[in-house]
Write a protein that holds these residues in place. Sequence first.
Motif, short mmCIF file in Angstrom:
data_model
loop_
_atom_site.label_atom_id
_atom_site.label_comp_id
_atom_site.label_asym_id
_atom_site.label_seq_id
_atom_site.Cartn_x
_atom_site.Cartn_y
_atom_site.Cartn_z
N ALA A 122 0.03 -0.94 0.38
CA ALA A 122 0.65 0.04 0.02
C ALA A 122 0.31 1.36 0.02
O ALA A 122 0.74 2.21 -0.80
CB ALA A 122 -0.75 -0.13 0.86
N ALA A 123 2.00 1.11 0.51
CA ALA A 123 2.92 2.69 1.09
C ALA A 123 4.09 2.53 -0.76
O ALA A 123 3.45 3.77 -1.03
CB ALA A 123 3.72 2.12 1.81
N TYR A 124 3.96 1.44 -1.11
CA TYR A 124 4.65 1.77 -2.59
C TYR A 124 3.24 1.88 -3.83
O TYR A 124 3.84 3.10 -4.50
CB TYR A 124 4.69 0.47 -3.21
N ALA A 125 2.22 1.78 -3.29
CA ALA A 125 1.17 2.33 -4.53
C ALA A 125 0.87 3.66 -4.25
O ALA A 125 0.65 4.72 -4.77
CB ALA A 125 0.00 1.92 -4.34
N ASP A 126 0.71 4.30 -2.77
CA ASP A 126 0.45 5.22 -2.32
C ASP A 126 2.18 6.28 -3.17
O ASP A 126 1.92 7.46 -3.61
CB ASP A 126 0.39 5.63 -0.55
N ALA A 127 2.81 5.98 -2.74
CA ALA A 127 4.26 6.35 -3.51
C ALA A 127 4.14 6.17 -5.01
O ALA A 127 4.69 7.88 -5.18
CB ALA A 127 5.70 5.84 -2.53
N ARG A 128 3.57 5.67 -5.63
CA ARG A 128 3.82 5.97 -7.06
C ARG A 128 3.07 6.75 -7.68
O ARG A 128 3.71 7.83 -8.94
CB ARG A 128 3.30 4.50 -7.38
N SER A 129 2.11 6.87 -6.89
CA SER A 129 0.55 8.28 -7.03
C SER A 129 1.40 9.70 -6.58
O SER A 129 0.92 10.38 -6.96
CB SER A 129 -0.81 8.08 -6.52
N ARG A 130 1.73 9.37 -5.31
CA ARG A 130 1.33 10.79 -4.71
C ARG A 130 3.35 11.46 -5.13
O ARG A 130 3.33 12.87 -5.25
CB ARG A 130 1.39 10.93 -3.31
N LEU A 131 4.36 10.59 -4.98
CA LEU A 131 5.64 10.84 -5.13
C LEU A 131 6.53 10.68 -6.22
O LEU A 131 7.44 10.83 -7.07
CB LEU A 131 6.38 10.55 -4.34
#
Length: 345
Positions: A122-131
């Motif tokens: 989940a952290a990777y998914a959010d980091a891909r979209s946000r960062l």
Amino acid sequence: MNAVPWFDIKAVPKAELHVHVEGTLEPGMLLDFARRNDVAIPYKSMADVLAAYRFCDLQSFLEIYWAGLTVLRTERDFYELTLAYLSRVRQDNVVHAEIYITPSDHTERGVPFEAVMNGISAAYADARSRLDITGGMIPCVRRHKDVDEAFAAIEMARPWQGRILALGLGGPEKGYPPSPFVDVFAQARALGWKTTAHAGEEGPSDYVAEAIDRLHVDRIDHGVQCEADPELMRRIAEKDIPLTVCPLSNVALKVFPSLEEHNLRRLLRAGICVTINSDDPAYFGGHVNENFIRSTEALSLTEDEQLTLADNSLRAAFMDEDRRRSNRNVIGEMRPVGLTAGSPQ
């Protein structure tokens, strides 16, 4: 005189290929998680934690590292830990990060494997979209344990097969060569995973050769002891097998007496695909850029050598080809006119 880079290293895109997510647990987060999860730890204050972060070798570090694992209990913990790391290294212009996880370090404590994998995913998914940072997980099996544990770790990871980049081999090296894990690594390759192995950090150059010849790894983690065997160095260069070197970690764990005595530059000049990484930045005092900056100062790395190290990280990454190409092109445009990768200055 030490080299002074003509560019800001933050402007250079790079990948981090050797970092243990558990080793990104900063002292403040360790204390916070301990309180939140009601876990008793032998540290009462930030000063206590910082005092404990003094090591004389790999084993002394691992004892403190394993103690720190006890505060990681829930999916939320792994999500917050991973997102904090990804957010921090994006500031260093890391565009792709591959993190090691050691499943058995958590499952043997009663932490559900799903909590580890789902939190990190989940952290990777959010980091891909946000960062706009990509990457993935590399489960690491423990060389000082029976191979049955390694096979079990692979089976546990199967439901997340599409999110796993590679299988790694970690743990204390002394007395634990790679060769018992031949069949384990063959199974990982059959699943379509890449493979890596920690070898030649505190272990001998023979362990590096075993990892290459018997485990058929795509990358060697650390690998600095290969310098003891010139023929092995030549083979590593010819086969273009990357080394994920961690300079500050190597000095903290007494692999080298000082950064000025590190062999990173000699390996690079021998034609080896050397990369710079942080290993366990919360414990060793520096993320990727700090490793670049301090290595540059200690070893008088040229501008071209710094750019080559960053470019090597992208070449060696298990990443999307279009993303690799576009970021390597950025590095190519940064080189002084008339210089190509690895050109003498």
